[in-house]
Design an enzyme around this catalytic site. Sequence first.
Site, PDB file in Angstrom:
ATOM      1  CE  LYS A 180      42.299 108.501  24.724  1.00 59.42           C
ATOM      2  NZ  LYS A 180      42.966 108.582  23.542  1.00 59.42           N
ATOM      3  CE1 TYR A 230      40.900 111.575  26.365  1.00 60.03           C
ATOM      4  CE2 TYR A 230      39.802 110.903  28.265  1.00 60.03           C
ATOM      5  CZ  TYR A 230      41.389 110.858  27.056  1.00 60.03           C
ATOM      6  OH  TYR A 230      42.105 110.496  27.590  1.00 60.03           O
TER       7      TYR A 230
END
Length: 248
Positions: free
Chosen positions: A159, A155
């Site tokens: 991001k 993640y």
Amino acid sequence: MDLSDRVVLVTGGSRGIGRASALKLAGLGARVAVNYNQNEEAAAEVVAAATASGTDAIMVRGDVSTREGAEAAVKATVERWNRLDILVNNAGITRDQLIMRLSEDDWDAVLDTNLKGAYLCSKLASRQMLRARWGRIINISSVVGQMGNAGQSNYAAAKAGLLGLTKSLAREFASKNITANAIAPGWIETDIVSGLSDDARKFVLGQIPLGRYGEPDDVAGAVAFLASDAAAYITGQTLNVDGGMVMA
Ligand SMILES: NC(=O)c1ccc[n+]([C@@H]2O[C@H](COP(=O)([O-])OP(=O)(O)OC[C@H]3O[C@@H](n4cnc5c(N)ncnc54)[C@H](OP(=O)(O)O)[C@@H]3O)[C@@H](O)[C@H]2O)c1
């Protein structure tokens, strides 16, 4: 802020931050395409609420991690209104695991949805923005992309990748009157954080100077600002909406 001439596509608009953003933009007069992957009922509810606020809205099924899904979302928007002015790349998932146990499938799923989806939708939507010589791309990143987080390497990578994508798009499109900016939310009360244990919630709260979790509307306000004419001279930036967790 008045967005009454604008057409918006919000990916992952059926729940959480995407839902709040779609409704905020609709409230400012924009016509809104609500993309979703699985949750048709929730998407229909967002469309009904947007329509009730007096604007036009549609829902578009499409898994943005695939080219077919991203194409379906952009195509339906353009077929309905013959333009696409504002793209909110919001669709996102987590598959948390420490790196030693993180499977390739979970790596790929998170990178494909959070990062590749934004690449695909930006590429397709920018064609319309270039035609209009006006556009806004708003990528929903995360403080995790700035700080890293144990158990979220997939993640965090996605991001952080979104921040690089944002700056590159900002440079590529600056001369065409298209801006690209990112928002980095902190901890926002949505389904994505609902699995936190009580202890984890308490710990997280201690990291937030403003002393509360964010609401989806907190992020939606930033989306509306970046979409508006008030943000005409802002591009390539990351706006943190995190209660003060990250201070540059
Ligand atoms: N909540 C937070 O604390 C927080 C913090 C920082 C950043 N963010 C980011 O903010 C964004 C929204 O998060 P959220 O908390 O609102 O999450 P959420 O409540 O879980 O909602 C996620 C949304 O994304 C959609 N979606 C998931 N996979 C998709 C796909 N492959 N194609 C199209 N749509 C897809 C879902 O649609 P369906 O329901 O139809 O599957 C849903 O509408 C994400 O990018 C997330 O990483 C959230």
